[in-house]
Design a protein around this motif. Structure first.
Motif, PDB file in Angstrom:
ATOM      1  N   ALA A 113      42.111   9.116 -84.724  1.00 50.53           N
ATOM      2  CA  ALA A 113      41.444   7.835 -84.468  1.00 50.53           C
ATOM      3  C   ALA A 113      42.248   7.051 -83.436  1.00 50.53           C
ATOM      4  O   ALA A 113      43.435   6.794 -83.650  1.00 50.53           O
ATOM      5  N   ASP A 114      41.611   6.694 -82.345  1.00 52.79           N
ATOM      6  CA  ASP A 114      42.302   5.975 -81.274  1.00 52.79           C
ATOM      7  C   ASP A 114      41.928   4.499 -81.202  1.00 52.79           C
ATOM      8  O   ASP A 114      42.514   3.749 -80.417  1.00 52.79           O
ATOM      9  N   GLU A 115      40.968   4.077 -81.987  1.00 51.21           N
ATOM     10  CA  GLU A 115      40.562   2.677 -82.015  1.00 51.21           C
ATOM     11  C   GLU A 115      41.108   2.076 -83.310  1.00 51.21           C
ATOM     12  O   GLU A 115      40.952   2.655 -84.385  1.00 51.21           O
ATOM     13  N   PRO A 116      41.809   0.929 -83.231  1.00 52.49           N
ATOM     14  CA  PRO A 116      42.481   0.393 -84.419  1.00 52.49           C
ATOM     15  C   PRO A 116      41.594   0.253 -85.650  1.00 52.49           C
ATOM     16  O   PRO A 116      42.016   0.613 -86.757  1.00 52.49           O
ATOM     17  N   ASN A 117      40.384  -0.250 -85.495  1.00 49.43           N
ATOM     18  CA  ASN A 117      39.513  -0.398 -86.663  1.00 49.43           C
ATOM     19  C   ASN A 117      39.202   0.940 -87.309  1.00 49.43           C
ATOM     20  O   ASN A 117      39.159   1.071 -88.536  1.00 49.43           O
ATOM     21  N   THR A 118      38.985   1.962 -86.471  1.00 51.31           N
ATOM     22  CA  THR A 118      38.709   3.301 -87.000  1.00 51.31           C
ATOM     23  C   THR A 118      39.940   3.875 -87.691  1.00 51.31           C
ATOM     24  O   THR A 118      39.843   4.521 -88.743  1.00 51.31           O
ATOM     25  N   PHE A 119      41.102   3.638 -87.104  1.00 51.53           N
ATOM     26  CA  PHE A 119      42.356   4.112 -87.691  1.00 51.53           C
ATOM     27  C   PHE A 119      42.563   3.475 -89.062  1.00 51.53           C
ATOM     28  O   PHE A 119      42.856   4.167 -90.052  1.00 51.53           O
ATOM     29  N   ARG A 120      42.388   2.167 -89.139  1.00 54.08           N
ATOM     30  CA  ARG A 120      42.590   1.468 -90.408  1.00 54.08           C
ATOM     31  C   ARG A 120      41.559   1.902 -91.454  1.00 54.08           C
ATOM     32  O   ARG A 120      41.888   2.066 -92.635  1.00 54.08           O
ATOM     33  N   ARG A 121      40.314   2.105 -90.998  1.00 49.99           N
ATOM     34  CA  ARG A 121      39.271   2.543 -91.933  1.00 49.99           C
ATOM     35  C   ARG A 121      39.603   3.924 -92.506  1.00 49.99           C
ATOM     36  O   ARG A 121      39.420   4.168 -93.709  1.00 49.99           O
ATOM     37  N   ALA A 122      40.090   4.817 -91.648  1.00 49.34           N
ATOM     38  CA  ALA A 122      40.440   6.162 -92.114  1.00 49.34           C
ATOM     39  C   ALA A 122      41.595   6.115 -93.106  1.00 49.34           C
ATOM     40  O   ALA A 122      41.598   6.831 -94.122  1.00 49.34           O
ATOM     41  N   LEU A 123      42.582   5.256 -92.824  1.00 50.09           N
ATOM     42  CA  LEU A 123      43.710   5.146 -93.748  1.00 50.09           C
ATOM     43  C   LEU A 123      43.269   4.547 -95.078  1.00 50.09           C
ATOM     44  O   LEU A 123      43.659   5.032 -96.157  1.00 50.09           O
TER      45      LEU A 123
END
Length: 396
Positions: free
Chosen positions: A342-352
């Motif tokens: 995930a390279d977009e912060p919102n996507t990264f946080r959602r995945a975590l």
């Protein structure tokens, strides 16, 4: 058996960051192949604790480096300058080599290139690159890069000189090898790797009990400034997106600087509550923490070469949430089970968030990860050094 001198800008007695681990692994693999290796390290005063030094470590006073006018991020270039201009520094390096007459020299990064000229009967030169250095320094300098453009240019000239003079150039990634090729120098690729850690069950239980019943995401990094920036850019500015049942455990030198970043102040309540700082750990403790953690995060945004922490994460069976930059050089594993890119912060946080709030944390078997162990990843380097030594020997 050949005698090989390894010139390093780090001590390797107790490796902490990725560069040290690679230098030590090269030393170990060459010794395992039957060669005698001496590692001479030239380091900046205060950058590494004294217990990490040995009789072949030269410590450069920080005041001398401050007098160069270079930013602290470029003190390694300052070492190179002092090797040319300061007779005392040169004498210390010669003493550390102490009549060691190498059949070959492995130059780790370009900074100690002037030391090569001090050696007599040194044999062929191997330039062991860890990054495209001028690009890395430009990224680290950030907004100051234009101010220090002449410094970046000097670094480029130094690494091109090292590559041009070397009998063998070793890169850590296909990307770096392509850059060397564009500069007219061919390079072999010996990627970064890791070692398997055997975790002590009692130590694993201790870590699990420390954070139970919360789920844990592990972030391991050195105090390198881009590591702090990557963390807050991808997980911040507020860690309030994580529930109280989750915590990000932070290990390594980054622990000491994580909350100095301006973004860390954005959520003074939730950020400290969602982070567990454990500091720098020895290998056994880190192995136990890796085993105890529920997932691993790799919020890496900049940097050249390849990241050892990615290899370290992949040889575990843990879920991984990472940026695509973290998988630079390891692209073939980006689609492996349990890996989310995930390279977009919102996507990264959602995945975590999704990983840490599932009913049960899954474990994953990943194929091909044996190639990430140093024994295999450094085989091209060892074989190429031995071929070089054989060709020089036959020419004689």
């Amino acid at each position: 058996m050949a005698s090989i001198l390894q010139l390093s800008p780090y001590p390797v007695k107790r490796p902490l960051h990725g560069g040290q681990h690679r230098v030590l692994a090269i030393q170990e693999r060459l010794r395992a192949a039957g060669h005698k290796v001496r590692t001479v390290s030239v380091v900046v005063e205060g950058f590494y604790p004294g217990p990490e030094h040995d009789q072949h470590t030269v410590v450069i006073p920080r005041r001398l480096l401050a007098e160069t006018g270079l930013p602290m991020e470029c003190y390694d270039l300052g070492i190179s300058q002092l090797l040319r201009s300061d007779a005392t520094v040169r004498g210390q390096v010669i003493e550390a080599a102490n009549n060691f007459r190498p059949d070959a020299v492995v130059l780790e990064q370009p900074w100690l290139l002037p030391a090569v000229d001090m050696l007599k009967d040194r044999g062929p030169l191997v330039y062991s690159s860890q990054n495209v250095e001028h690009e890395l320094k430009r990224g680290i300098l950030g907004g100051e890069a234009l101010r220090y453009q002449s410094v970046v240019d000097e670094i480029l000239a130094l690494e091109l000189d090292a590559a041009g003079r070397a009998d063998l150039v070793v890169a850590v990634s296909d990307h770096d090898a392509t850059w060397f090729a564009s500069m007219g120098t061919s390079a072999i690729v010996a990627k970064n790797g890791t070692r398997l850690r055997r975790a002590d069950p009692s130590a694993v239980a201790m870590w699990r009990n420390s954070y139970a019943p919360r789920r844990t995401a592990l972030f391991v990094a050195s105090g390198h400034p881009p590591n702090v920036e990557g963390f807050w850019s991808m997980l911040g500015p507020s860690l309030g997106f994580l529930p109280p049942t989750a915590v990000v455990v932070v290990a390594g030198g980054v622990s000491g600087s994580l909350f100095n970043h301006k973004k860390a102040k954005a959520a003074p309540a939730s950020n400290p509550a969602r982070v567990g700082l454990v500091g720098v750990l020895d290998e056994k403790s880190l192995g136990a923490l890796l085993e105890a953690s529920d997932c691993i995060v790799l919020p890496i945004l900049v940097g050249g070469g390849t990241n050892l922490k990615t290899a370290e994460a992949l040889v575990t069976d843990k879920p991984i949430v990472a940026t695509s930059h973290a998988f630079r050089g390891f692209e073939q594993f980006a689609d492996s089970p349990g890996v989310v890119i995930a390279d977009e912060p919102n996507t990264f946080r959602r995945a975590l968030l999704e990983t840490l709030t599932t009913t049960s944390i899954r474990r994953f078997q990943r194929s091909g990860t044996d190639s990430l162990l140093w024994e295999q990843s450094l085989t091209p380097l060892v074989r190429s050094v031995e071929s070089l030594l054989a060709s020089v020997g036959s020419a004689r």
